[in-house]
Design a protein around this motif. Structure first.
Motif, PDB file in Angstrom:
ATOM      1  N   SER A  20      44.137  34.725  52.387  1.00  0.00           N
ATOM      2  CA  SER A  20      45.078  34.784  51.271  1.00  0.00           C
ATOM      3  C   SER A  20      46.505  34.759  51.806  1.00  0.00           C
ATOM      4  CB  SER A  20      44.849  36.057  50.458  1.00  0.00           C
ATOM      5  OG  SER A  20      45.254  37.201  51.194  1.00  0.00           O
ATOM      6  N   LYS A  22      48.979  36.701  51.131  1.00  0.00           N
ATOM      7  CA  LYS A  22      49.455  38.034  51.507  1.00  0.00           C
ATOM      8  C   LYS A  22      48.866  38.464  52.846  1.00  0.00           C
ATOM      9  CE  LYS A  22      50.288  39.593  46.762  1.00  0.00           C
ATOM     10  NZ  LYS A  22      49.886  40.519  45.679  1.00  0.00           N
ATOM     11  N   ASN A  63      53.295  42.930  45.783  1.00  0.00           N
ATOM     12  CA  ASN A  63      54.354  42.173  45.124  1.00  0.00           C
ATOM     13  C   ASN A  63      55.603  43.052  45.138  1.00  0.00           C
ATOM     14  OD1 ASN A  63      52.719  39.896  44.377  1.00  0.00           O
ATOM     15  ND2 ASN A  63      51.795  41.196  42.813  1.00  0.00           N
ATOM     16  N   ASN A 176      50.778  28.169  43.947  1.00  0.00           N
ATOM     17  CA  ASN A 176      49.561  28.781  44.473  1.00  0.00           C
ATOM     18  C   ASN A 176      49.524  28.671  45.995  1.00  0.00           C
ATOM     19  OD1 ASN A 176      46.914  29.941  44.325  1.00  0.00           O
ATOM     20  ND2 ASN A 176      46.050  27.883  44.627  1.00  0.00           N
ATOM     21  N   ILE A 199      48.639  37.590  35.295  1.00  0.00           N
ATOM     22  CA  ILE A 199      48.795  36.921  36.582  1.00  0.00           C
ATOM     23  C   ILE A 199      48.948  37.957  37.699  1.00  0.00           C
ATOM     24  CG2 ILE A 199      50.257  35.344  37.907  1.00  0.00           C
ATOM     25  CD1 ILE A 199      51.023  34.013  35.269  1.00  0.00           C
ATOM     26  N   GLU A 202      45.355  40.480  37.450  1.00  0.00           N
ATOM     27  CA  GLU A 202      44.070  39.825  37.723  1.00  0.00           C
ATOM     28  C   GLU A 202      44.203  38.611  38.625  1.00  0.00           C
ATOM     29  OE1 GLU A 202      41.531  41.380  36.665  1.00  0.00           O
ATOM     30  OE2 GLU A 202      42.582  42.764  35.326  1.00  0.00           O
ATOM     31  N   GLY A 203      45.422  38.094  38.738  1.00  0.00           N
ATOM     32  CA  GLY A 203      45.617  36.924  39.584  1.00  0.00           C
ATOM     33  C   GLY A 203      45.213  35.622  38.954  1.00  0.00           C
ATOM     34  N   ASP A 204      44.967  35.615  37.629  1.00  0.00           N
ATOM     35  CA  ASP A 204      44.541  34.365  37.000  1.00  0.00           C
ATOM     36  C   ASP A 204      45.500  33.995  35.873  1.00  0.00           C
ATOM     37  OD1 ASP A 204      43.969  36.108  34.996  1.00  0.00           O
ATOM     38  OD2 ASP A 204      41.823  35.754  34.955  1.00  0.00           O
ATOM     39  N   PRO A 215      41.987  32.169  39.731  1.00  0.00           N
ATOM     40  CA  PRO A 215      42.514  33.297  40.506  1.00  0.00           C
ATOM     41  C   PRO A 215      43.571  32.833  41.505  1.00  0.00           C
ATOM     42  CG  PRO A 215      40.306  32.736  41.229  1.00  0.00           C
ATOM     43  CD  PRO A 215      40.578  31.888  40.029  1.00  0.00           C
ATOM     44  N   ASP A 217      46.590  32.653  44.153  1.00  0.00           N
ATOM     45  CA  ASP A 217      46.876  33.371  45.395  1.00  0.00           C
ATOM     46  C   ASP A 217      48.375  33.252  45.662  1.00  0.00           C
ATOM     47  OD1 ASP A 217      46.809  34.560  47.872  1.00  0.00           O
ATOM     48  OD2 ASP A 217      46.061  32.773  48.907  1.00  0.00           O
TER      49      ASP A 217
END
Length: 502
Positions: A20, A22, A63, A176, A199, A202-204, A215, A217
């Motif tokens: 990922s 991060k 974040n 992304n 976002i 849940e990342g989506d 999802p 990234d």
């Protein structure tokens, strides 16, 4: 990575393992810390505060929200995070959302891999292209950030609006596997901020009711002024709750750091560098203006005083010296104290005034700030004149300024025109009895140019302590005796000097 790899099959054989964004930043940050490398080069004054906080946030895979007043390098900090990304990453060629070949998100990439398998073409994206940035304005829409249905795409592909392939992705999905920054987050309408909840948590993303789960990234970085400053909006509480690390930025805490920032950021032309010298004392005077402004009762402290003020002021001061050298056909010159009148335009446009400041007017406030800077700095170069005002009469000879003040008391005056040549400048200052001796006694190693600048500084300093009078009219600075000026005002004369300040 071997960027010559062109297919998914070759990528699999290479042993590449995706991580990922991060995790990628965390891994590269650890390497830099282990090697004692600077993680945010060029960021001055944050070494013990903001940078360690940011490093801890990135190690935690958070974040980030940078919260601070204007001109505190918030956006620059965010942009430099691209240096913590891998130089290249592989994506499915033609993907709009940087699809990971091993974990595709978009319908385009999923279908392409299903069709071509190991022959799926691979492209390589540089770290500089993995950064997205959006300035929050009231007209930003969900479609801009997340995406919307594209009727033109639907018509060209002859697809119904129910087909996932008709989606036009916004700037966030297109970022992304990278870093996405929203500047001035409070300016984003509350309903648009709400669209970020899912976002971040849940990342989506969800677009127009499509049952699409992507999802994403992304490392999100937000910047904002304190909420009590902006009257245009605020960060909604649930969104702040989803941003794991809030980092408070600040202005330079020392003149030394402020000097380094200004010299680093000021855009001085090569011709100016060759022709115009600017003494450390003058640089410090310029920096002191911003420090005085941040504590001034006339300036709105909630709005802040940007580092851009001193950067623009520094450039103006150098240009004032260059202009004079050009007019007088001189090969080189130095910035004088009187040249600092040229920095007034850089001050007036970069400070927000409270009611009392508005009553004074931005021009008068700017002049006051400059005078206060001279007064503050003068006492670090020369004995504080106030200390001699308090002396008892049994030791009057100790006052080093007595001969200079007495010269003005005899009715003498000095006129320094903005554009006089260096020779005229020296001749004018040399007329003041005791001035050169005062400077030589205090700075015996000063060369002629340095001595002249210090001589002028003494005149400006004495006027800031109300020991002589100074009047600035357009391109002329006139020094005269204080008592004569006061009498002139009392008798209703034309006023060769200015009314003394309290």
């Amino acid at each position: 990575m071997n960027t010559s790899i062109k297919t998914l099959g070759e990528l699999k054989k290479s042993g590449y393992k995706p991580v990922s964004v991060k995790e990628e930043i965390r891994r590269n940050l650890i390497k830099k810390l282990q090697n004692k490398e600077s993680t945010f080069p060029g960021i001055i004054g944050y070494e013990d505060t903001v940078i360690p906080d940011t490093e801890r946030a990135l190690l935690s895979r958070h974040n980030i929200l940078f919260l601070g007043l204007r001109g505190q390098a918030k956006t620059r900090m965010a942009r430099q995070m691209t240096d913590l990304l891998d130089e290249y990453i592989p994506i499915v060629e033609g993907s709009e959302v940087n699809d990971d070949p091993f974990h595709p998100l978009s319908r385009y990439a999923i279908d392409l891999i299903a069709e071509l398998g190991d022959k799926t073409p691979i492209a390589w994206v540089h770290s500089s292209a993995r950064y997205g940035e959006k300035l929050a304005t009231p007209d930003v829409s969900v479609a801009d950030l997340v995406g919307d249905i594209d009727p033109i795409k639907a018509a060209n592909l002859k697809l119904s609006y129910a087909d996932e392939r008709v989606i036009h992705f916004g700037i966030i999905p297109r970022s992304n596997r990278g870093i996405f920054v929203i500047n001035e987050l409070p300016d984003l309408q509350a309903r648009i901020q709400v669209s970020l909840f899912n976002i971040l948590q849940e990342g989506d993303i969800q677009i127009r009711g499509f049952k699409v789960r992507m999802p994403l990234d992304i490392l999100f970085v937000f910047t904002a002024n304190p909420e009590d400053y902006t009257n245009r909006g605020s960060i909604v509480t649930p969104l702040k709750d989803r941003i794991e690390s809030q980092i408070i930025t600040h202005y330079p805490k020392t003149i030394e750091n402020a000097l380094l920032i200004t010299e680093q950021e000021a855009d001085i032309h090569d011709d100016q560098q060759a022709k115009v010298q600017i003494a450390d004392m003058v640089k410090r005077l310029i920096e002191q203006v911003s420090f005085e402004a941040r504590t001034s009762e006339y300036v709105d402290k909630k709005s802040g005083v940007s580092a851009r003020l001193t950067i623009a002021a520094y450039e103006n001061a150098v240009s004032a010296g260059e202009r004079r050298a050009i007019i007088n056909k001189e090969k080189e010159t130095q910035v004088r104290i009187a040249d600092l009148q040229a920095i007034i335009p850089a001050i007036t446009g970069k400070i927000e005034l409270v009611y009392e400041g508005e009553q004074e007017g931005p021009l008068q406030v700017a002049h006051n700030l400059l005078d206060k800077s001279i007064r503050t700095l003068f006492a670090t170069y020369f004995p504080n004149p106030d200390s001699f005002k308090k002396k008892k009469q049994n030791a009057p000879a100790e006052n080093p300024y007595r001969s200079v003040i007495q010269w003005f008391d005899k009715g003498n005056a000095v006129q320094l025109l903005q554009d006089i040549s260096d020779k005229q400048y020296e001749a004018t200052l040399s007329r003041v009895e005791g001035l050169k001796e005062l400077v030589k006694a205090r700075f015996p190693k000063a060369n002629n140019k340095e001595a002249l600048l210090l001589m002028e500084f003494v005149l400006h300093g004495l006027s800031s302590y109300s020991l002589i009078s100074k009047k600035v009219v357009e391109n002329e600075t006139r020094f005269s005796d204080l008592l004569g000026t006061m009498m002139n005002f009392a008798l209703g004369g034309d006023g060769d000097g200015e009314e003394p300040e309290e």
